[in-house]
Design an enzyme around this catalytic site. Structure first.
Site, PDB file in Angstrom:
ATOM      1  N   ASP A  72       0.821  -1.210   0.000  1.00 37.30           N
ATOM      2  CA  ASP A  72       0.000   0.000   0.000  1.00 37.30           C
ATOM      3  C   ASP A  72       0.856   1.261   0.000  1.00 37.30           C
ATOM      4  O   ASP A  72       2.072   1.203   0.184  1.00 37.30           O
ATOM      5  CB  ASP A  72      -0.957   0.004   1.207  1.00 37.30           C
ATOM      6  CG  ASP A  72      -0.275  -0.465   2.504  1.00 37.30           C
ATOM      7  OD1 ASP A  72       0.972  -0.444   2.565  1.00 37.30           O
ATOM      8  OD2 ASP A  72      -0.986  -0.830   3.446  1.00 37.30           O
ATOM      9  N   HIS A 143      -7.186  -5.036  10.294  1.00 36.59           N
ATOM     10  CA  HIS A 143      -7.023  -4.791   8.851  1.00 36.59           C
ATOM     11  C   HIS A 143      -5.668  -5.294   8.339  1.00 36.59           C
ATOM     12  O   HIS A 143      -4.666  -5.221   9.053  1.00 36.59           O
ATOM     13  CB  HIS A 143      -7.238  -3.311   8.494  1.00 36.59           C
ATOM     14  CG  HIS A 143      -6.172  -2.363   8.918  1.00 36.59           C
ATOM     15  ND1 HIS A 143      -6.297  -1.523   9.996  1.00 36.59           N
ATOM     16  CD2 HIS A 143      -4.949  -2.099   8.380  1.00 36.59           C
ATOM     17  CE1 HIS A 143      -5.214  -0.780  10.107  1.00 36.59           C
ATOM     18  NE2 HIS A 143      -4.363  -1.118   9.146  1.00 36.59           N
ATOM     19  N   GLU A 148      -9.565  -1.969   5.520  1.00 36.85           N
ATOM     20  CA  GLU A 148     -10.207  -1.638   6.784  1.00 36.85           C
ATOM     21  C   GLU A 148     -11.423  -2.538   7.013  1.00 36.85           C
ATOM     22  O   GLU A 148     -11.879  -3.215   6.093  1.00 36.85           O
ATOM     23  CB  GLU A 148     -10.649  -0.167   6.736  1.00 36.85           C
ATOM     24  CG  GLU A 148      -9.498   0.818   6.549  1.00 36.85           C
ATOM     25  CD  GLU A 148      -8.717   1.063   7.841  1.00 36.85           C
ATOM     26  OE1 GLU A 148      -8.668   0.165   8.699  1.00 36.85           O
ATOM     27  OE2 GLU A 148      -8.148   2.163   7.981  1.00 36.85           O
TER      28      GLU A 148
HETATM   29  C1  GLP Z   1      -0.848   0.334   8.534  1.00 33.80           C
HETATM   30  C2  GLP Z   1      -0.403  -0.486   7.343  1.00 33.80           C
HETATM   31  C3  GLP Z   1      -0.576  -1.973   7.594  1.00 33.80           C
HETATM   32  C4  GLP Z   1       0.050  -2.344   8.930  1.00 33.80           C
HETATM   33  C5  GLP Z   1      -0.615  -1.584  10.030  1.00 33.80           C
HETATM   34  C6  GLP Z   1      -0.076  -1.900  11.395  1.00 33.80           C
HETATM   35  O1  GLP Z   1      -2.230   0.477   8.567  1.00 33.80           O
HETATM   36  N1  GLP Z   1      -1.114  -0.150   6.150  1.00 33.80           N
HETATM   37  O2  GLP Z   1       0.027  -2.704   6.533  1.00 33.80           O
HETATM   38  O3  GLP Z   1      -0.071  -3.732   9.133  1.00 33.80           O
HETATM   39  O4  GLP Z   1      -0.411  -0.188   9.779  1.00 33.80           O
HETATM   40  O5  GLP Z   1       1.130  -1.248  11.601  1.00 33.80           O
HETATM   41  P1  GLP Z   1       2.099  -1.499  12.818  1.00 33.80           P
HETATM   42  O6  GLP Z   1       2.919  -2.688  12.438  1.00 33.80           O
HETATM   43  O7  GLP Z   1       2.906  -0.256  12.887  1.00 33.80           O
HETATM   44  O8  GLP Z   1       1.255  -1.750  14.011  1.00 33.80           O
END
Ligand code: GLP
Length: 263
Positions: A72, A143, A148
């Site tokens: 993404d 998600h 989402e």
């Molecule tokens: C964002 C990204 C996801 C990721 C999520 C959790 O929303 N688009 O791909 O898994 O954050 O991030 P973190 O690993 O910092 O908790």
């Protein structure tokens, strides 16, 4: 589904990096037969990237014939923006390994034609024969990528509006200023991720305990998009003990027991 339970986040990072290197090496990629990885951003995979860089420096894995597709990118952030996923990937991984720039694919958050950018991304994945191993993290609300809650479980690459919860969770990267967090992103769909031959989701910390519970023990539902992993023939979750806090003891025991004799 496999659920690999490790003591600490660092153990998750080491296991995941070791597994990626093992899969690449076993595939014996060449320029004509490259290995294709799907990659995430976020704080969770940082440890895995650091371990992969170590393995690369130690000569234990090469990315010369590896192609990558990131999950993404925020809409409106240029690649040079320090919070863009382009920047994150180069800073934390690509600049430290021998991947060829042409083999890196990340959605263009500055595109003027979202539909075209997303359709081309799907085409580019199909052109290389699909993704061998898609790695992801998970949000607190379950998600995957930016799919989402209530995203279609068969969704493809497209624009998504981010939820309040995700914007708040990601504000820490934008000086805790909610107004600076982009409100939309381009993201691969749940269907795009599930098309990969294998999907590995990394889950660490107490904050992800609900997401892990719904992903492993809950019903398959668009409310927690991670739950679609249950239908994947080769789904792997690698988590730390903190993330398992809300799993039933019997679930934890089952997975610890069955994993004892495996890689
Ligand atoms: C964002 C990204 C996801 C990721 C999520 C959790 O929303 N688009 O791909 O898994 O954050 O991030 P973190 O690993 O910092 O908790």
């Amino acid at each position: 589904m496999r659920v690999i339970i490790k003591d600490e986040a660092q153990d998750v990072a080491e296991w995941a990096a070791g597994y990626v290197a093992y899969k690449i090496n076993r595939f014996r990629p060449t320029a004509f037969k490259p290995f294709v990885l799907g990659l995430p951003t976020g704080s969770t995979p940082l440890g895995m990237y650091a371990e992969l860089i170590k393995l690369y420096r130690a000569g234990k894995v090469s990315f010369e014939n590896v192609i990558t597709f990131n999950m993404d990118e925020y809409i409106g952030l240029a690649p040079a923006h320090p919070q863009s996923y382009h920047y994150f990937m180069h800073e934390n991984f690509f600049n430290h390994i021998n991947i060829k720039p042409d083999n890196i694919h990340i959605l263009d958050g500055m595109t003027k034609d979202y539909a075209k950018e997303c359709a081309n991304y799907e085409k580019a994945i199909a052109k290389v024969g699909g993704i061998h191993l898609f790695i992801g993290g998970v949000g607190e609300d379950g998600h995957i990528a930016f799919n989402e809650p209530f995203s279609s479980l068969s969704s493809r690459t497209r624009v998504k509006t981010l939820t309040e919860s995700t914007i708040k969770a990601n504000a820490r990267f934008f000086d805790n200023d909610l107004s600076q967090v982009p409100t939309r992103a381009l993201t691969v769909g749940v269907g795009t991720i599930m098309d990969a031959e294998e999907v590995m989701i990394l889950v660490t910390g107490y904050k992800k305990a609900d997401a892990l519970k719904h992903g492993v023990e809950g019903a398959i539902s668009h409310v927690w998009t991670i739950s679609e992993l249950q239908r994947h023939p080769h789904g792997i979750i690698v988590c730390d003990k903190a993330a398992t806090e809300k799993l039933e003891n019997s679930t934890i025991e089952y997975f610890l027991d069955i994993e004892k004799s495996r890689f």
